[in-house]
Design a protein around this motif. Structure first.
Motif, short mmCIF file in Angstrom:
data_model
loop_
_atom_site.label_atom_id
_atom_site.label_comp_id
_atom_site.label_asym_id
_atom_site.label_seq_id
_atom_site.Cartn_x
_atom_site.Cartn_y
_atom_site.Cartn_z
N PHE A 15 -65.93 23.74 -3.71
CA PHE A 15 -65.68 22.56 -2.89
C PHE A 15 -66.06 22.64 -1.44
CE2 PHE A 15 -61.82 22.31 -5.90
CZ PHE A 15 -62.39 21.81 -6.67
N LEU A 16 -66.39 23.70 -0.91
CA LEU A 16 -66.34 24.24 0.26
C LEU A 16 -67.95 24.27 0.92
CD1 LEU A 16 -63.47 26.62 1.09
CD2 LEU A 16 -63.52 23.99 1.53
N SER A 17 -68.63 24.81 -0.08
CA SER A 17 -70.15 25.03 0.28
C SER A 17 -70.87 25.07 -0.65
CB SER A 17 -70.13 26.50 1.26
OG SER A 17 -69.76 27.32 0.18
N ALA A 18 -72.27 25.08 -0.43
CA ALA A 18 -73.32 24.97 -1.54
C ALA A 18 -73.45 26.38 -2.10
CB ALA A 18 -74.70 24.62 -0.97
N GLY A 19 -74.10 26.85 -3.12
CA GLY A 19 -74.28 28.11 -3.59
C GLY A 19 -73.75 28.31 -4.94
N HIS A 20 -73.77 29.50 -5.51
CA HIS A 20 -73.63 29.73 -6.82
C HIS A 20 -72.11 29.11 -7.43
CE1 HIS A 20 -77.08 32.26 -7.35
NE2 HIS A 20 -76.69 33.23 -6.30
N PRO A 21 -71.05 28.96 -6.62
CA PRO A 21 -69.85 28.40 -7.15
C PRO A 21 -69.98 26.99 -7.36
CG PRO A 21 -69.10 30.06 -5.30
CD PRO A 21 -70.66 29.85 -5.57
N ARG A 22 -70.65 26.45 -6.36
CA ARG A 22 -70.85 24.94 -6.68
C ARG A 22 -71.77 24.80 -8.02
NH1 ARG A 22 -71.09 20.33 -2.45
NH2 ARG A 22 -69.14 21.40 -1.79
N ASN A 23 -72.96 25.61 -7.83
CA ASN A 23 -73.72 25.33 -9.13
C ASN A 23 -73.14 25.72 -10.55
OD1 ASN A 23 -75.91 24.88 -7.23
ND2 ASN A 23 -76.48 27.04 -7.26
N ILE A 24 -72.22 26.56 -10.53
CA ILE A 24 -71.45 27.08 -11.76
C ILE A 24 -70.64 25.73 -12.16
CG2 ILE A 24 -69.62 28.02 -12.76
CD1 ILE A 24 -70.65 30.43 -10.95
N ILE A 25 -69.90 24.91 -11.18
CA ILE A 25 -69.21 23.82 -11.57
C ILE A 25 -69.79 22.52 -11.79
CG2 ILE A 25 -67.23 22.20 -10.54
CD1 ILE A 25 -66.45 24.92 -11.40
N ARG A 26 -70.95 22.26 -10.95
CA ARG A 26 -71.51 20.96 -10.91
C ARG A 26 -72.73 21.18 -12.21
NH1 ARG A 26 -72.27 18.24 -5.22
NH2 ARG A 26 -70.06 18.17 -4.92
N GLU A 27 -73.21 22.33 -12.27
CA GLU A 27 -74.41 22.48 -13.42
C GLU A 27 -73.99 22.99 -14.73
OE1 GLU A 27 -77.78 24.40 -11.65
OE2 GLU A 27 -77.65 23.46 -9.91
N LEU A 28 -72.76 23.54 -14.75
CA LEU A 28 -72.47 23.91 -16.06
C LEU A 28 -71.21 23.42 -16.70
CD1 LEU A 28 -73.08 27.72 -15.58
CD2 LEU A 28 -74.40 26.25 -16.98
N ILE A 29 -70.02 23.40 -15.90
CA ILE A 29 -68.75 22.83 -16.22
C ILE A 29 -68.94 21.38 -16.51
CG2 ILE A 29 -66.29 23.01 -15.70
CD1 ILE A 29 -67.46 25.65 -16.32
N ILE A 30 -68.80 20.75 -15.46
CA ILE A 30 -68.84 19.22 -15.27
C ILE A 30 -69.51 18.48 -16.35
CG2 ILE A 30 -69.34 17.02 -13.94
CD1 ILE A 30 -68.15 18.41 -11.51
N PRO A 31 -70.95 18.81 -16.61
CA PRO A 31 -71.97 18.19 -17.71
C PRO A 31 -71.41 19.02 -19.03
CG PRO A 31 -73.35 19.62 -16.32
CD PRO A 31 -71.72 19.63 -15.67
N THR A 32 -70.65 19.92 -19.11
CA THR A 32 -70.35 20.43 -20.46
C THR A 32 -71.37 21.20 -21.11
OG1 THR A 32 -70.60 18.39 -21.90
CG2 THR A 32 -68.24 18.86 -20.93
N LYS A 33 -72.13 21.79 -20.08
CA LYS A 33 -73.23 22.73 -20.77
C LYS A 33 -72.66 24.05 -20.89
CE LYS A 33 -76.80 20.51 -18.50
NZ LYS A 33 -78.00 20.67 -17.62
N ALA A 34 -71.29 24.41 -20.54
CA ALA A 34 -70.46 25.37 -20.84
C ALA A 34 -69.07 25.18 -20.91
CB ALA A 34 -70.64 26.68 -19.77
N ILE A 35 -68.16 26.01 -21.62
CA ILE A 35 -66.70 25.54 -21.76
C ILE A 35 -65.96 26.47 -20.85
CG2 ILE A 35 -65.06 25.75 -23.62
CD1 ILE A 35 -67.02 25.37 -25.79
N LEU A 36 -65.02 25.87 -20.02
CA LEU A 36 -64.26 26.50 -19.23
C LEU A 36 -63.09 26.86 -19.84
CD1 LEU A 36 -63.50 27.18 -16.26
CD2 LEU A 36 -62.88 25.18 -16.00
N LEU A 37 -62.64 28.13 -19.78
CA LEU A 37 -61.63 28.71 -20.54
C LEU A 37 -60.45 28.99 -19.41
CD1 LEU A 37 -63.07 31.45 -23.11
CD2 LEU A 37 -62.54 28.66 -23.56
N ILE A 38 -59.38 28.22 -19.44
CA ILE A 38 -58.23 28.49 -18.69
C ILE A 38 -56.91 28.06 -19.23
CG2 ILE A 38 -59.82 27.82 -16.31
CD1 ILE A 38 -58.07 25.27 -16.43
#
Length: 73
Positions: A15-38
């Motif tokens: 939420f704070l900056s560009a980079g790997h964390p944002r890419n993980i969320i926006r490119e994998l989790i939100i479009p459901t290309k990966a399943i988030l286990l929590i």
């Protein structure tokens, strides 16, 4: 499909900056290309940390975090 366990720091960093964390969320989790286990406890921790007063100084933080958390079900 890949399954990911994402640390609270990765979520907050996304939420704070560009980079790997944002890419993980926006490119994998939100479009459901990966399943988030929590667990319920971890999701509760995400929400608690997002509510910290120190994040109020970031203009789009609350909006982005709300949208992202709605997509993490």
């Amino acid at each position: 499909m890949h399954r990911l366990v994402v640390d609270t720091n990765v979520i907050i960093s996304s939420f704070l900056s560009a980079g790997h964390p944002r890419n993980i969320i926006r490119e994998l989790i939100i479009p459901t290309k990966a399943i988030l286990l929590i667990s319920i406890e971890v999701k509760t921790e995400y929400r608690q940390v997002i509510g910290y007063k120190k994040f109020e100084r970031y203009p789009l933080f609350q909006e982005e975090s709300k949208i992202t958390m709605e997509n993490i079900r």
